[in-house]
Design an enzyme around this catalytic site. Structure first.
Site, PDB file in Angstrom:
ATOM      1  N   ASP A   1       0.860  -1.042  -0.152  1.00 54.99           N
ATOM      2  CA  ASP A   1       0.021  -0.021   0.031  1.00 54.99           C
ATOM      3  C   ASP A   1       0.826   1.335   0.170  1.00 54.99           C
ATOM      4  OD1 ASP A   1      -2.331  -1.534   0.364  1.00 54.99           O
ATOM      5  OD2 ASP A   1      -2.541  -1.181   2.355  1.00 54.99           O
ATOM      6  N   TYR A   2       0.211   2.384  -0.371  1.00 56.71           N
ATOM      7  CA  TYR A   2       1.037   3.762  -0.402  1.00 56.71           C
ATOM      8  C   TYR A   2       1.680   3.863   0.909  1.00 56.71           C
ATOM      9  CZ  TYR A   2       1.214   8.667  -1.510  1.00 56.71           C
ATOM     10  OH  TYR A   2       1.551   9.911  -1.577  1.00 56.71           O
TER      11      TYR A   2
END
Ligand code: URA
Length: 230
Positions: free
Chosen positions: A95-96
């Site tokens: 994820d970011y």
């Protein structure tokens, strides 16, 4: 091996007469060639096997696991691997807002093996969660949780540190569903504050600095293949 097409598409290209060996159309499947001596053309273009590259990156937070332009002005990991001549692809995603280990390669076979739950390659994460975890909750966590897309049972989970208002946990899964670790802890009403992947099968992040990459050693590539039963 030349980055032209998938294996199945390659068969079609051969059968439909689009492939030449040393200037002659070869429409039979299964011919063996010597890639150092034979000239292979696909639709008029001479092709060569690609050099296989295997590297790991310590992805910092606030980078998308994507190549090319990021959405909404977000940076992508491409800018961290600009100095590599081959086009390598991330094996799975983080994820970011998650940091840690990403394997990048142009070896599609290995990528599939690492990602497919069938091969049970274990991904280990270090998570800092917001609340304490008492022993009985830890036992419940070991048994797994029912998430909206099915049950999720960690291969292992252990508390590393109990802080005043956070707990550090090491948790291992051999599948890679979206936001799996975050959703797992959330289902115990204990949201993840920080998440970092520290190993994938036999490959560990070790002391690789944040934002840096390194090539995998021959032995690590071999161990990864072996871990998938190859
Ligand atoms: N689990 C998550 O929640 N996020 C990741 O990026 C990886 C595993």
């Amino acid at each position: 091996m030349c980055g032209v097409s998938s294996r199945r598409k390659a068969d079609e290209l051969i059968k439909s007469g689009h492939v030449k060996i040393n200037g002659r159309v070869e429409a039979e499947l299964g011919r063996t060639v010597d890639t150092d001596r034979d000239m292979i053309e696909v639709q008029g273009r001479v092709i060569e096997p690609e050099v296989k590259r295997y590297l790991i990156l310590n992805k910092p937070k606030l980078y998308l696991t994507a190549l090319g332009e990021g959405q909404d002005e977000k940076r992508t990991i491409e800018e961290l691997i600009r100095d590599i001549p081959q086009r390598v692809y991330p094996v799975g995603r983080l994820d970011y807002d998650v940091e840690g280990l990403i394997i990048l390669t142009n070896d599609g076979e290995l990528a599939n093996r690492v990602l497919h739950p069938r091969y049970e390659i274990k991904k280990v994460y270090r998570a800092i969660v917001k609340k304490p975890i008492d022993d009985s909750t830890l036992e419940m966590m070991k048994k797994g949780a029912l998430l909206e897309d099915g049950p999720a049972k960690p291969d292992s989970i252990k508390v590393i540190k109990r802080g005043k208002d956070s707990t550090t946990v090491e948790i291992c899964f051999h599948e890679g569903r979206n936001h799996l670790v975050k959703r797992f802890f959330y289902s115990f009403d204990n949201p993840v504050r920080q998440l970092k992947r520290i190993s994938i099968g036999p490959v560990s992040l070790g002391g690789l600095p944040r934002g840096k990459w390194r090539s995998l050693a021959e032995s690590e590539i071999k161990n990864l293949y072996e871990a998938t039963g190859a």
